[in-house]
Every structure is written in C-alpha cells, then in structure tokens.
Design a protein around this motif. Structure first.
Motif, PDB file in Angstrom:
ATOM      1  N   THR A 188      57.585  -1.676  44.499  1.00  0.00           N
ATOM      2  CA  THR A 188      56.338  -2.351  45.077  1.00  0.00           C
ATOM      3  C   THR A 188      56.621  -2.843  46.453  1.00  0.00           C
ATOM      4  O   THR A 188      58.000  -2.617  46.898  1.00  0.00           O
ATOM      5  N   SER A 189      55.896  -3.297  47.315  1.00  0.00           N
ATOM      6  CA  SER A 189      55.952  -3.551  48.691  1.00  0.00           C
ATOM      7  C   SER A 189      55.862  -5.113  48.879  1.00  0.00           C
ATOM      8  O   SER A 189      55.908  -5.492  49.997  1.00  0.00           O
ATOM      9  N   SER A 190      55.543  -5.849  47.645  1.00  0.00           N
ATOM     10  CA  SER A 190      55.316  -7.258  47.626  1.00  0.00           C
ATOM     11  C   SER A 190      56.355  -8.117  46.890  1.00  0.00           C
ATOM     12  O   SER A 190      56.589  -7.585  45.831  1.00  0.00           O
ATOM     13  N   GLU A 191      56.784  -8.974  47.534  1.00  0.00           N
ATOM     14  CA  GLU A 191      57.835  -9.894  46.789  1.00  0.00           C
ATOM     15  C   GLU A 191      57.268 -10.543  45.488  1.00  0.00           C
ATOM     16  O   GLU A 191      57.677 -10.654  44.591  1.00  0.00           O
ATOM     17  N   VAL A 192      55.887 -11.079  45.904  1.00  0.00           N
ATOM     18  CA  VAL A 192      55.139 -11.748  44.797  1.00  0.00           C
ATOM     19  C   VAL A 192      55.246 -10.791  43.590  1.00  0.00           C
ATOM     20  O   VAL A 192      55.378 -11.270  42.739  1.00  0.00           O
ATOM     21  N   LYS A 193      54.687  -9.486  43.904  1.00  0.00           N
ATOM     22  CA  LYS A 193      54.519  -8.672  42.940  1.00  0.00           C
ATOM     23  C   LYS A 193      55.834  -8.229  42.410  1.00  0.00           C
ATOM     24  O   LYS A 193      55.897  -7.979  40.988  1.00  0.00           O
ATOM     25  N   ALA A 194      56.758  -8.178  43.018  1.00  0.00           N
ATOM     26  CA  ALA A 194      58.214  -7.870  42.374  1.00  0.00           C
ATOM     27  C   ALA A 194      58.631  -9.045  41.434  1.00  0.00           C
ATOM     28  O   ALA A 194      59.114  -8.742  40.313  1.00  0.00           O
ATOM     29  N   GLU A 195      58.170 -10.280  41.647  1.00  0.00           N
ATOM     30  CA  GLU A 195      58.529 -11.354  40.682  1.00  0.00           C
ATOM     31  C   GLU A 195      57.848 -10.948  39.725  1.00  0.00           C
ATOM     32  O   GLU A 195      58.393 -11.240  38.348  1.00  0.00           O
ATOM     33  N   ARG A 196      56.408 -10.708  39.740  1.00  0.00           N
ATOM     34  CA  ARG A 196      55.687 -10.448  38.436  1.00  0.00           C
ATOM     35  C   ARG A 196      56.127  -9.214  37.704  1.00  0.00           C
ATOM     36  O   ARG A 196      56.196  -9.334  36.547  1.00  0.00           O
ATOM     37  N   LEU A 197      56.860  -8.270  38.357  1.00  0.00           N
ATOM     38  CA  LEU A 197      57.322  -7.125  37.444  1.00  0.00           C
ATOM     39  C   LEU A 197      58.541  -7.675  36.656  1.00  0.00           C
ATOM     40  O   LEU A 197      58.663  -7.178  35.646  1.00  0.00           O
ATOM     41  N   ARG A 198      59.109  -8.263  37.570  1.00  0.00           N
ATOM     42  CA  ARG A 198      60.664  -9.096  36.662  1.00  0.00           C
ATOM     43  C   ARG A 198      60.048  -9.881  35.538  1.00  0.00           C
ATOM     44  O   ARG A 198      60.751  -9.688  34.446  1.00  0.00           O
ATOM     45  N   SER A 199      59.167 -10.531  35.799  1.00  0.00           N
ATOM     46  CA  SER A 199      58.560 -11.271  34.560  1.00  0.00           C
ATOM     47  C   SER A 199      58.240 -10.630  33.189  1.00  0.00           C
ATOM     48  O   SER A 199      58.268 -11.204  32.245  1.00  0.00           O
ATOM     49  N   LEU A 200      57.636  -9.440  33.716  1.00  0.00           N
ATOM     50  CA  LEU A 200      57.056  -8.685  32.757  1.00  0.00           C
ATOM     51  C   LEU A 200      58.377  -7.697  32.059  1.00  0.00           C
ATOM     52  O   LEU A 200      58.123  -7.059  30.995  1.00  0.00           O
ATOM     53  N   GLY A 201      59.588  -7.781  32.509  1.00  0.00           N
ATOM     54  CA  GLY A 201      60.532  -7.211  31.919  1.00  0.00           C
ATOM     55  C   GLY A 201      61.300  -5.958  32.822  1.00  0.00           C
ATOM     56  O   GLY A 201      62.549  -5.477  32.259  1.00  0.00           O
TER      57      GLY A 201
END
Length: 370
Positions: free
Chosen positions: A219-232
């Motif tokens: 991803t290019s977004s840290e916000v979306k990166a955190e969401r990706l991590r939260s999904l596993g």
C-alpha cells in the motif's frame, strides 16, 4: 408480481453524469427460466466507471469487436453497451418469484448475482461473455427489483446482504487467482502477495489467511497499512517509499526464495515487480489492468516466464462452480468480506461512483438498496 421498479439507467457514456434515476422502470413478465429478485445491496467495480465514461455511443460494428477493450490516453474503455441499460453487476438479494422451469431457486431464497449467464457451470467466462453480461448489455443490479436468468444467480452464503454483494467480481476473481490451479493453492507454509487495498486484494488476503498462508501486502498509505495489519497481513510494504517492493517481498519469504502466489491487480504498472517477487515455479495471477507502465522497456513479456521459471495466469472472474466452492469456503471458515466504512444509499449512487473513482475506498464500495 411487481410491474415496475426504481432503477438507475445509463443512456450514454459521457461519465458519471450519464447515470439517471428512473422511478417507474418497467419489469416485464418472467420467462420460464428466469428469476425475479428483490435486490438488497449492490457493490461497484472499476468496470462500472469505465462503461460509463467512453464518451460517445458506438455503432454495432464497434460492438462486435473481439475484446471491446480499447486504450485511450492510457485508460481502458468498454464501448459495447446497450443504451438504457441498468448498470452494476454485483448484487445480493431475495428471490420473489421464479419461472416455471427454474429448479435451483424458490421464493425466499437469498442469492448473489453472477456477472455472466447461460454458460455451463464449469466454463470460465472470457471478455466476450463479460462484455455481454450484467450492467453492460444486460440490466444489472442498480435497481430495487430485477429479472435474471437462473444461471446468473448462485445461493448466497451465510452473510449480510452488504457482505455478500462484494462476491460477484472481486471475491470470485480472488478465489480463482488463489485456488484456480489446485496444485498451487495456498496453504500452511506458502506465501501470497496482494497489491493495494481494492476489493480483489482484500478478498485474496482474507482467503489466503483462512487457508493458512503467510500474506504480504502493499500500500502507499500508513492508515491503510494499519488496516491491513488489523486484518491479519503478516507484512506490509509501502510501495512509494520502497520502489523495489518486489525484491523486498522476496526477502520476506523463507530463505528469500520468493512468493508462491502473486495476485497482481495493476497489470503493466506492477508486473515488473511481481516477476521480481515470485519464486521459481510460483504463479503470478494477472487479475487487473488498473495501472500504466512508466517505463515501456520494463514491461514483461512472455519470455519473463521462462527467465523466472514461473507461471503467469490471466484471470477473468471464475466459473459458477468456483462461485459455489468459494461460498462454501466462506461459510466453513466464517469469513466476513470487508466493506468500506462508507456505505451509500440508493439515491447516492452517483456519489458512490465518484468515491470509487477518487480511490478513497478500502475494499468494496457498497450501496444499500433496502
């Protein structure tokens, strides 16, 4: 049986403003092999935007072109459409009536749409099937009620309507990308690379994790990166700060051997890095053409499969049999497809198109019709 419904229609291809809401769109009499569905939710795909914005009506000669995908200033176009068509291919709803020859469904059943119809259940669709499918040639899902051929529907898994309406294109494409080759299906000990946070990538992330695989996401977004991590997601790479993200992904695998499956959604813009990430005898599932190559000389050719000893596999949706398999897997694993936090109302369909076009979304942009 209802005789009219509220529906969005597309009379020309001058962009999102070509969408018009009709409050008394007629519903014809059911044929013997058709099903009347109350559509409870729909989701959008990039295809829906492309269909709406070619810029002019095209003749029947153009409509008969082989693939009906053209390039205009780097963007794909889909000139073949039926003026007055109701757009949208993805939807979930409740059966209200069935034709006399329908055996698969009965009133009260909950169903998902399949973009193509009247293909054998084991036959994979091609571009010609998709270009004559829901939302482009046949009336689609952006309406309160719709008539569909029996083969354009599958039983809905145990999900909400909003969750289920994400499966038609993104879910099925992701499933085919991961499980379409049984010898390469993900499992414990394998690694899957997904690109970005669109519907196909998020569905692939969820399916791969449920199968026991390690997932690397970009991803290019840290916000979306955190969401990706939260999904596993086990690893997340920022592709803007790590331009050689294919090499980075490879370094994150066991002994830096490379990724077993790459779910490539960008096409020309991402394939050079996908080839860098994939392991020997791995698979690159080419599922999209959203990006354009900055360096034409770097565009991979079929010879890159030889040089990297890997398989590159084009994916267009999947078969109806695969749709059934995916739905069983979703139920067995308790998967809940991800819907963007912003859900639009039926009257806000144009705003939903704009939201998708501006790439503000995470996973699927959905429209509630209830």
């Amino acid at each position: 049986m209802v005789t009219q419904t509220s529906a969005w229609v597309l009379n020309d291809q001058h962009g999102i403003d070509s969408l018009q809401l009709v409050g008394d769109h007629p519903i014809r009499t059911l044929n013997d092999d058709e099903v009347l569905v109350k559509i409870n939710a729909a989701s959008l795909n990039y295809r829906d935007i492309v269909i709406a914005k070619v810029g002019s009506k095209h003749t029947e000669a153009v409509n008969q072109s082989t693939t009906n995908i053209h390039q205009n200033q780097g963007e794909p176009q889909l000139p073949f459409f039926t003026p007055g068509v109701t757009p949208g291919s993805d939807g979930a709803g409740t059966v209200e009536a069935v034709g006399s020859n329908v055996k698969t469904f009965k009133a009260g059943d909950r169903v998902c749409t399949h973009l193509v119809s009247q293909l054998p259940s084991s036959e994979a669709p091609g571009f010609s099937n998709i270009n004559t499918g829901l939302g482009q040639h046949l009336d689609g899902t952006l309406r309160n009620h719709g008539i569909f051929h029996e083969s354009a529907l599958v039983p809905m898994p145990d999900l909400s309507f909003l969750e289920a309406c994400t499966l038609t294109c993104s879910g099925l494409t992701a499933w085919n990308a991961l499980f379409g080759l049984s010898d390469h299906a993900p499992g414990k000990g394998s690694t899957v690379l997904v690109q970005g946070t669109g519907g196909v990538s998020i569905a692939a992330l969820q399916f791969a994790l449920a199968a026991g695989a390690t997932v690397i996401a970009t991803t290019s977004s840290e916000v979306k990166a955190e969401r990706l991590r939260s999904l596993g997601a086990h690893h997340v790479i920022n592709y803007r700060s790590s331009h050689a993200w294919g090499d980075v992904a490879k370094s994150l695998t066991a002994e830096s051997n490379g990724v077993d499956i790459v779910v490539d959604v960008g096409g020309l813009s991402t394939l050079p890095q996908s080839f860098k990430a994939v392991r020997k005898n791995g698979v690159i599932a080419v599922t999209g053409l959203l990006g354009q190559a900055e360096d034409q000389a770097a565009i991979p050719s079929i010879m890159d499969c030889l040089m990297n000893v890997c398989t590159a596999r084009g994916i267009l949706l999947g078969t109806r049999d695969q749709f059934h398999d995916m739905n069983r897997f979703i139920t067995e694993k308790g998967i809940k497809p991800v819907v963007d936090d912003k859900v639009f109302g039926f009257q806000e369909t144009k705003e939903a198109y704009q939201y998708l076009q501006q790439q503000k979304h995470f996973s699927k942009v959905c429209i509630g019709l209830e």
